[in-house]
Design a protein around this motif. Sequence first.
Motif, PDB file in Angstrom:
ATOM      1  N   UNK A  81       0.845  -1.083  -0.052  1.00 49.43           N
ATOM      2  CA  UNK A  81       0.080   0.334  -0.011  1.00 49.43           C
ATOM      3  C   UNK A  81       0.638   1.183   0.078  1.00 49.43           C
ATOM      4  N   UNK A  82       0.716   2.175  -0.973  1.00 45.01           N
ATOM      5  CA  UNK A  82       1.438   3.186  -1.267  1.00 45.01           C
ATOM      6  C   UNK A  82       1.225   4.914  -0.244  1.00 45.01           C
ATOM      7  N   UNK A  83       1.902   5.388   0.042  1.00 43.83           N
ATOM      8  CA  UNK A  83       1.625   6.173   1.131  1.00 43.83           C
ATOM      9  C   UNK A  83       0.302   7.646  -0.039  1.00 43.83           C
ATOM     10  N   UNK A  84      -0.046   6.808  -1.659  1.00 39.42           N
ATOM     11  CA  UNK A  84      -0.970   7.666  -1.820  1.00 39.42           C
ATOM     12  C   UNK A  84      -2.492   7.245  -1.573  1.00 39.42           C
TER      13      UNK A  84
ATOM     14  N   UNK B 194       2.349  -5.048   3.550  1.00 40.66           N
ATOM     15  CA  UNK B 194       3.203  -3.833   3.281  1.00 40.66           C
ATOM     16  C   UNK B 194       3.703  -2.127   2.997  1.00 40.66           C
ATOM     17  N   UNK B 195       2.520  -1.316   4.647  1.00 42.26           N
ATOM     18  CA  UNK B 195       2.245  -0.444   3.838  1.00 42.26           C
ATOM     19  C   UNK B 195       3.029   0.693   4.060  1.00 42.26           C
ATOM     20  N   UNK B 196       3.046   2.317   3.489  1.00 43.68           N
ATOM     21  CA  UNK B 196       3.822   3.121   4.102  1.00 43.68           C
ATOM     22  C   UNK B 196       3.543   3.698   5.073  1.00 43.68           C
TER      23      UNK B 196
ATOM     24  N   UNK C 263      -7.666   3.809   7.158  1.00 44.15           N
ATOM     25  CA  UNK C 263      -8.477   3.203   6.105  1.00 44.15           C
ATOM     26  C   UNK C 263      -8.211   2.499   4.820  1.00 44.15           C
ATOM     27  N   UNK C 264      -7.321   2.722   3.833  1.00 42.25           N
ATOM     28  CA  UNK C 264      -6.988   1.938   3.160  1.00 42.25           C
ATOM     29  C   UNK C 264      -6.476   0.343   3.734  1.00 42.25           C
ATOM     30  N   UNK C 265      -5.583   0.336   4.776  1.00 46.86           N
ATOM     31  CA  UNK C 265      -4.319  -0.808   5.103  1.00 46.86           C
ATOM     32  C   UNK C 265      -5.486  -1.784   5.925  1.00 46.86           C
ATOM     33  N   UNK C 266      -6.459  -0.777   6.893  1.00 46.20           N
ATOM     34  CA  UNK C 266      -7.778  -1.504   7.243  1.00 46.20           C
ATOM     35  C   UNK C 266      -8.738  -2.351   6.226  1.00 46.20           C
TER      36      UNK C 266
ATOM     37  N   UNK D 106      -0.611  -9.907   8.541  1.00 43.71           N
ATOM     38  CA  UNK D 106       0.003  -9.396   9.029  1.00 43.71           C
ATOM     39  C   UNK D 106       0.587  -8.138   7.965  1.00 43.71           C
ATOM     40  N   UNK D 107       1.266  -6.829   9.217  1.00 39.81           N
ATOM     41  CA  UNK D 107       1.309  -5.699   8.908  1.00 39.81           C
ATOM     42  C   UNK D 107       2.442  -5.742   8.877  1.00 39.81           C
TER      43      UNK D 107
END
Length: 140
Positions: free
Chosen positions: A67-70, A104-106, A112-115, A130-131
């Motif tokens: 998941x990118x910062x955008x 793998x999130x920025x 909200x996007x990560x969830x 997992x994150x």
Amino acid sequence: MISIRHTLRGSAKTAEVNMAPLIDLVFLLLIFFLVTTSFVKETGVDVQRPQASTATLKEAGNILVGVSSEGKVYLESKEIDIRSVRAHIERSLAENPEGAVVIVADKESNTGVVIQVMDQCRLAGAQNVSIAASRTDGEG
């Protein structure tokens, strides 16, 4: 006295390059690179992972979702729509039922996007989601 007739017939020695050591060297380099190469799966996006002092190393992270910062979602180096995460994870789990999903999130990405990505992974049947985080050396 040098005989011109003798030289023109090709009896003079010609210089030859011995290729055997070169071929040996090439094979040794090939074996070296095959042995030392690691095949690491990537998400396809360059992210700044958040840091956590309690982060642990996970050996079996087979399915990586980036998941990118955008807020864009990547899987296997391809940008995918967040609505298709579930289908992609179901397909990956069908190939590897024991696979664990690592998101793998920025650190600047929207929670909200990560969830949503985590929810889609769980709806796809992933038991282990997992994150990813970088481990800090000290506390604080």
